[in-house]
Structures are given as C-alpha cells and as structure tokens.
Design a protein around this motif. Structure first.
Motif: not given
Ligand code: SF4
Length: 431
Positions: A275-287
């Motif tokens: 998703l990040l490679q496609q430009g999708i995601g502005d914040t992330i969290r690893i649950s």
C-alpha cells in the motif's frame, strides 16, 4: 490449499530503454495537524508517513503510562495512543500529559474511545483538552439514533477543543445495522457479491458516512483521518485501495491484530509495503502482540524499519551484513554487525540532535572477499572480514575508497573507533 493465478510479467521489454527507477507513488491527501503545545505533527498531504504506537498499560496508572509513552516516543513514535475506557482512565489523562511535559516529552496523545467516549469526554473536560486527537470507532458508539447522537457529541467536543479525530473502523466491531442493510441489498442483486466484498463495502461506507457526518457537524475535514482495519493482508490491501480511490482524507494504516513475533512483523510489512508503495497511507501502526518479556517499543522499531526499508524515511543508520555461508565459518562478522547495529541504534536518542543526518549513514559488515569489497564500497564505511582460508586481513572502505587494512585480534574494537570518528567528522556540528 487455495491457489491464486498470477498475471504474466513477460512483455516485449527492450534493453535499449533504461529500467524505470522504483519509488513509492505519491497520493495527495488533505493535510491535518495533531498538536500539543508548540509541537505540531502534520499528517497527510506532503508530510512524511508518520509512525504511531499504542500503550498497553492501565491508563489509570498515570506514572506507568507516562513512562511507557516516553519509551515509545524515544523509540521514534510520533503519535502515541492510550486507551480511555473509564472514569479513572479519563481522570488520569491530564496527569499523564503533565508528567510527559515535565519530562520534556511533547509527543501528542491520542485517546482511544469505545462505547462511552461521549460521556467520558463530556464529564472530563481536562481529559478532552489534554488529548490531541480522539479515535472514534463508529461501530462502538451505540446503535440507531442514540448512536448518531453520541457520535455527534464526541465530534462537537473535538471541534470545540480544536482536536483531530480518527474514524477508526474495524472489521471486528463493524456497525452491525449497516452490515445487515448491505447484506440485504446484496441479496437482491442479480449477481450477488461475495460476503467478503460486502464486508469491504460496509467498512468503507461506515468510515466515509461517519466522516461526512463529522464535517456536517462542523469538524474541519483536514483533521479527520480514516482507518478500516482488518487482520488479513489481502483484505487490507483490497479495502485500502478502494478507500483511497473514494476519498482524499489522510489514511491511518495497519493490520489489526497482526499477531506475535515474526508472523506479526512479516504480515504487517507485507501489507503495508504494497500500500505504501502505491502512495496509500499517511500514518502507520504495527499492532504487534508483544512476546513475553518483549518491550512494547518493538512495534515502533518494526514501523520504522518498514518505512526505512522502502526508502521513504531514514531513522537510524543502516548496517548491511552478509548472511554468511560456507566460505566463512567465523561468526566475527555476525558479532561485529550486531555490535555496530546495537551501538548505532542505542546512540540515536542522543545523536539525533548532536549529529544531524547521521540516520542516513550506511555501514557494511561482510564475511569474505566474494561480495565484501563490492558491498563495502557502496556503504559510507564498510569492512570485509577474512573468510576461511583468506589472509587474516580486513580491508576497510570509507566513502567508496579503500582506506586501510585492519589486522590482528582487535579488529572489532578498531572498526568501532573508525565508525565513531567518521560520524564525528561527517555529522558533528561545528560550533
Ligand atoms: S560475502 Fe562471503 S561469507 Fe558473506 S555470504 Fe557472500 S560469499 Fe558468503
């Protein structure tokens, strides 16, 4: 076992054309701000992808929670979420904030609300003020008109205190009325969708409808962030790709209940990288579920590693080490790589201010002559240790040039000194 056919990548590509450089695409979302005092964390727009984490302490334990928030912030978390589940927790929030301010930790706090958030935020205005952002789960605000009123109550408080919100939909607590309605609609289709596709639609509809309502109530759309979390990699990719096409809100990304240890880390990296490679995601969290005895900060370490591996951000100097093979029976390179990696990582809280830019440093520690000199030349500093049967000499490369050769029993310590000196010379701020 299910098999999935993959499209062929064969094409009539030509060697006359340069191979396209790989880089994450950019997707412009609205930009919001999550702030505490003078500390402003921009989210979305042209801001870097932000790293979030969440405490697992009892929030009513203000001291214990403040200490864990500090640890997470020092590890690199730019936003920290705490659960606010009852009056004791809500009462503790201003004290947690106070403790953090006293320790000089200005990381913004996010309150995680379910079921009773409307009441807690109303009854505890100091809590509402001390938090910088509220996470609202539309599936857990109540049902029908009552749910609408309680949702509106939380959004009004956010607007009054000028706070951001995240509308955090989760497939484990999806709005059941909405899901039932979409299932009914689906049953009347000539070609009904798969149940999973209806669930995707319910997640996205819940997030978008709630965001629209929040804007109608008066919240600035820039300060509305969305998430639709599921626990399977392909589901997450499908949902976020659709969500990204249907709105320009900043998106918070993460697998929910990613799991423990290697499984959780790998599943998160797999889903988020696509998703990040496609430009999708502005914040992330690893649950991540911490393994017994494991620090909570591990979820932050993995989030940073994902962004750094994708070349999207740099947080800590990187150490490239070869995996080792039959050409070297010595474990010296493994030990040296580990020592250097630990040293660089542990030094970062101090180095961030003392050596600006040091996070871009690249160190290579290689096990023998096959790839050692080549890989070392690509790094800022590299060492190629002797493999089995090779002369007991370790050439050191600095800025791509062979600088010296280490010999003898003290190679590890001497190399560390070289790394120290390089950092001081290249990144030290001269008065
Ligand atoms: S650099 Fe040498 S020891 Fe390391 S993996 Fe390659 S061949 Fe093996």
């Amino acid at each position: 076992m299910d098999t999935v056919s993959r499209p062929s990548l064969l094409s009539s590509g030509s060697a006359d054309q340069p191979i396209a450089l790989a880089a994450a695409r950019s997707r412009r979302t609205r930009q919001g701000v999550v702030a505490w005092g003078n500390h402003r964390v921009t989210v979305g727009g042209d801001a870097p992808v932000r790293v979030q984490s969440m405490t697992n302490t009892d929030t009513a334990d203000a001291v214990g929670t403040a200490i864990q928030v500090k640890e997470l912030a020092f590890a690199g978390s730019e936003l920290v979420r705490i659960t606010v589940n009852n009056d004791e927790a809500a009462k503790a929030v201003p004290y947690i904030r106070e403790q953090l301010d006293r320790m000089g930790v200005d990381v913004p706090l996010i309150g995680d609300f379910h079921y009773n958030g409307h009441r807690l935020l109303t009854d505890h205005p100091a809590c509402a003020e001390a938090l910088s952002k509220y996470r609202i789960n539309p599936g857990n605000v109540g049902r029908g008109d009552k749910g609408d009123r309680q949702f509106a109550q939380m959004v009004e408080i956010a607007a009054r205190h000028d706070k951001a919100i995240r509308i955090g939909v989760n497939w484990g607590s999806l709005d059941q009325d909405l899901l039932a309605r979409l299932m009914d609609e689906n049953a009347s289709r000539v070609q009904p969708w798969e149940a999973r596709q209806v669930m995707y639609e319910a997640l996205i509809t819940s997030a978008l409808d709630s965001a629209k309502r929040a804007e109608e109530i008066g919240l600035n759309g820039n300060n509305i962030f969305l998430s639709c979390k599921v626990s399977a990699v392909q589901d997450l990719i499908a949902v976020y790709q659709a969500l990204a096409q249907r709105c320009d809100y900043a998106l918070h990304l993460g697998l929910t209940e990613a799991g423990m240890g290697t499984k959780g880390a790998v599943a998160s990296a797999a889903a988020l990288s696509v998703l990040l490679q496609q430009g999708i995601g502005d914040t992330i969290r690893i649950s991540l579920t911490p393994q017994p005895g494991e620090s909570r900060t591990q979820e932050v370490v993995i989030a940073l590693e994902i962004l750094q591996a994708l070349g999207m951000r740099a947080f800590v100097p990187s150490v490239t080490a070869c995996p080792g093979c039959g050409r070297t029976t010595s474990t010296t390179f493994q030990e040296l790589a580990k020592q250097i990696d630990d040293y660089l990582r542990n030094s970062m809280p101090v180095w961030r201010t003392r050596y600006p830019g040091v996070e871009n440093l690249k160190v290579a520690v290689m096990g023998c002559i096959v790839n050692g000199p080549g890989e070392s030349k690509h790094a800022d500093i590299g060492i190629s240790l002797p493999g089995t049967g090779e002369a007991p000499a370790a050439p050191v490369f600095i800025d791509g040039q062979k600088a010296l050769t280490l010999r003898g029993d003290d190679i590890v310590r001497e190399f560390q000194v070289i790394v120290d000196n390089y950092i001081e010379k290249k990144f030290g701020v001269t008065a």
